[in-house]
Design a protein around this motif. Structure first.
Motif, PDB file in Angstrom:
ATOM      1  N   TYR A   1      -3.839  -0.217  17.175  1.00 28.22           N
ATOM      2  CA  TYR A   1      -2.859  -0.809  16.232  1.00 28.22           C
ATOM      3  C   TYR A   1      -2.657  -1.673  16.020  1.00 28.22           C
ATOM      4  O   TYR A   1      -2.014  -2.121  14.641  1.00 28.22           O
ATOM      5  CB  TYR A   1      -1.221  -0.213  17.358  1.00 28.22           C
ATOM      6  N   GLY A   2      -2.542  -3.379  16.712  1.00 31.46           N
ATOM      7  CA  GLY A   2      -2.275  -4.125  16.606  1.00 31.46           C
ATOM      8  C   GLY A   2      -4.011  -4.343  15.456  1.00 31.46           C
ATOM      9  O   GLY A   2      -3.496  -4.918  14.052  1.00 31.46           O
ATOM     10  N   ILE A   3      -4.363  -4.121  15.961  1.00 34.88           N
ATOM     11  CA  ILE A   3      -6.280  -4.804  15.120  1.00 34.88           C
ATOM     12  C   ILE A   3      -5.479  -4.091  13.168  1.00 34.88           C
ATOM     13  O   ILE A   3      -5.400  -4.916  12.489  1.00 34.88           O
ATOM     14  CB  ILE A   3      -7.141  -3.952  15.156  1.00 34.88           C
ATOM     15  N   LEU A   4      -5.473  -3.201  13.481  1.00 34.75           N
ATOM     16  CA  LEU A   4      -4.654  -2.354  11.792  1.00 34.75           C
ATOM     17  C   LEU A   4      -4.341  -2.782  11.274  1.00 34.75           C
ATOM     18  O   LEU A   4      -3.935  -3.730   9.845  1.00 34.75           O
ATOM     19  CB  LEU A   4      -4.632  -0.859  12.409  1.00 34.75           C
ATOM     20  N   PHE A   5      -2.725  -3.452  11.790  1.00 36.32           N
ATOM     21  CA  PHE A   5      -1.711  -4.563  11.973  1.00 36.32           C
ATOM     22  C   PHE A   5      -1.805  -5.663  10.924  1.00 36.32           C
ATOM     23  O   PHE A   5      -2.259  -6.445  10.040  1.00 36.32           O
ATOM     24  CB  PHE A   5      -0.656  -4.619  13.188  1.00 36.32           C
ATOM     25  N   ILE A   6      -2.694  -6.700  12.188  1.00 38.34           N
ATOM     26  CA  ILE A   6      -3.096  -7.575  11.616  1.00 38.34           C
ATOM     27  C   ILE A   6      -4.340  -7.327   9.779  1.00 38.34           C
ATOM     28  O   ILE A   6      -3.722  -8.352   8.816  1.00 38.34           O
ATOM     29  CB  ILE A   6      -4.545  -8.096  11.957  1.00 38.34           C
ATOM     30  N   SER A   7      -4.803  -5.695  10.286  1.00 32.78           N
ATOM     31  CA  SER A   7      -5.694  -6.043   8.550  1.00 32.78           C
ATOM     32  C   SER A   7      -4.347  -6.133   7.418  1.00 32.78           C
ATOM     33  O   SER A   7      -4.596  -6.508   6.283  1.00 32.78           O
ATOM     34  CB  SER A   7      -6.106  -4.844   9.157  1.00 32.78           C
ATOM     35  N   GLU A   8      -2.933  -5.246   7.611  1.00 33.06           N
ATOM     36  CA  GLU A   8      -2.444  -5.719   6.823  1.00 33.06           C
ATOM     37  C   GLU A   8      -1.947  -6.265   6.030  1.00 33.06           C
ATOM     38  O   GLU A   8      -1.420  -6.955   5.156  1.00 33.06           O
ATOM     39  CB  GLU A   8      -1.382  -4.486   7.649  1.00 33.06           C
ATOM     40  N   CYS A   9      -1.553  -7.219   7.266  1.00 34.65           N
ATOM     41  CA  CYS A   9      -1.187  -8.497   6.962  1.00 34.65           C
ATOM     42  C   CYS A   9      -2.331  -9.339   6.272  1.00 34.65           C
ATOM     43  O   CYS A   9      -1.380 -10.389   5.318  1.00 34.65           O
ATOM     44  CB  CYS A   9      -0.423  -9.259   8.608  1.00 34.65           C
ATOM     45  N   LEU A  10      -2.757  -9.383   6.624  1.00 34.25           N
ATOM     46  CA  LEU A  10      -4.472 -10.298   5.615  1.00 34.25           C
ATOM     47  C   LEU A  10      -3.995  -9.521   4.295  1.00 34.25           C
ATOM     48  O   LEU A  10      -4.181 -10.525   3.558  1.00 34.25           O
ATOM     49  CB  LEU A  10      -5.943 -10.128   6.778  1.00 34.25           C
ATOM     50  N   GLY A  11      -4.104  -8.239   4.030  1.00 32.86           N
ATOM     51  CA  GLY A  11      -3.905  -8.016   2.863  1.00 32.86           C
ATOM     52  C   GLY A  11      -2.588  -8.135   1.875  1.00 32.86           C
ATOM     53  O   GLY A  11      -2.472  -8.488   0.770  1.00 32.86           O
ATOM     54  N   LYS A  12      -1.369  -9.052   2.435  1.00 29.44           N
ATOM     55  CA  LYS A  12      -0.308  -9.430   1.829  1.00 29.44           C
ATOM     56  C   LYS A  12      -0.383 -10.496   1.523  1.00 29.44           C
ATOM     57  O   LYS A  12       0.226 -11.257   0.665  1.00 29.44           O
ATOM     58  CB  LYS A  12       0.627  -8.789   3.104  1.00 29.44           C
ATOM     59  N   ILE A  13      -1.054 -11.334   2.231  1.00 25.71           N
ATOM     60  CA  ILE A  13      -1.230 -12.797   1.876  1.00 25.71           C
ATOM     61  C   ILE A  13      -2.727 -13.121   1.651  1.00 25.71           C
ATOM     62  O   ILE A  13      -3.567 -12.906   1.357  1.00 25.71           O
ATOM     63  CB  ILE A  13      -1.970 -13.993   3.291  1.00 25.71           C
ATOM     64  N   LYS A  14      -2.133 -13.756  -0.148  1.00 20.06           N
ATOM     65  CA  LYS A  14      -2.698 -14.442  -1.355  1.00 20.06           C
ATOM     66  C   LYS A  14      -3.728 -15.479  -0.937  1.00 20.06           C
ATOM     67  O   LYS A  14      -3.020 -16.236   0.101  1.00 20.06           O
ATOM     68  CB  LYS A  14      -2.227 -14.101  -2.566  1.00 20.06           C
ATOM     69  N   PRO A  15      -4.780 -16.270  -1.631  1.00 20.38           N
ATOM     70  CA  PRO A  15      -5.408 -17.433  -1.329  1.00 20.38           C
ATOM     71  C   PRO A  15      -4.784 -18.410  -1.757  1.00 20.38           C
ATOM     72  O   PRO A  15      -4.970 -19.608  -1.342  1.00 20.38           O
ATOM     73  CB  PRO A  15      -7.077 -16.862  -1.617  1.00 20.38           C
TER      74      PRO A  15
END
Length: 189
Positions: free
Chosen positions: A86-100
């Motif tokens: 669950y934590g890994i999937l949430f981190i993936s979702e967080c990274l998708g929200k952050i733009k360069p």
């Protein structure tokens, strides 16, 4: 090569709801988790020793994220591995929200909103991993699980931001953002 499993698998003291373990967390966020001691000024959150009394499942999730994201299959050996998933999937979702181009402040707002938004629990029809997670037995357990996962999401967002904006408050780490398109187990939350 097999994926990395949680070192908390041997911890039998954790409360389990469904088959999701509720481990103690080092956090200032309110919730049902037992609170571990905060870090001393000498300790560095990013290089925290796993033998430390303040080391928790979220530190391990952040440590294993980049290695485990490369795997499409993951053998679950216990409730701690489900928390890790669950934590890994949430981190993936967080990274998708952050733009360069996002500054640290903009990313903080985006991840806080993501962590606080309504999310599905195991057993809900919209939960994407119902085949791997058991639902809570009753409404009280479901509410406790919702509070714990909410607490976990908020703390993970804070710790992830500390790593992504470690070098600069205005430019995110390209080493973390390079995992934006990777999908652990081919799933997302």
């Amino acid at each position: 090569m097999p994926a990395y499993h949680s070192s908390f698998l041997s911890d039998t003291d954790a409360r389990v709801i469904g088959n999701f373990a509720l481990f103690p967390l080092r956090t200032k966020t309110r919730g049902p988790a037992y609170v571990l001691p905060l870090l001393s000024p000498d300790d560095d959150e990013i290089t925290l020793d796993p033998e430390s009394e303040s080391y928790d499942i979220l530190d391990e999730t952040l440590l294993l994220f980049r290695a485990n994201t490369l795997f499409r299959n993951f053998e679950i050996k216990g409730p701690a591995d489900r928390v890790l998933i669950y934590g890994i999937l949430f981190i993936s979702e967080c990274l998708g929200k952050i733009k360069p181009t996002m500054t640290g402040r903009e990313a903080e707002k985006a991840l806080n909103n993501l962590a606080l938004e309504h999310f599905a629990l195991p057993g809900d029809p919209s939960f994407p991993l119902n085949a791997l997670f058991a639902p809570a037995r009753d409404r009280n357990e479901a509410e406790t699980l919702r509070q714990y996962i909410g607490q976990m999401r908020q703390e993970l967002a804070v710790r992830l931001l500390a790593r992504i904006y470690f070098d600069s408050a205005t430019v995110p780490s390209k080493w973390w953002l390079s995992f934006t398109k990777r999908k652990f187990m081919g799933k997302n939350l």
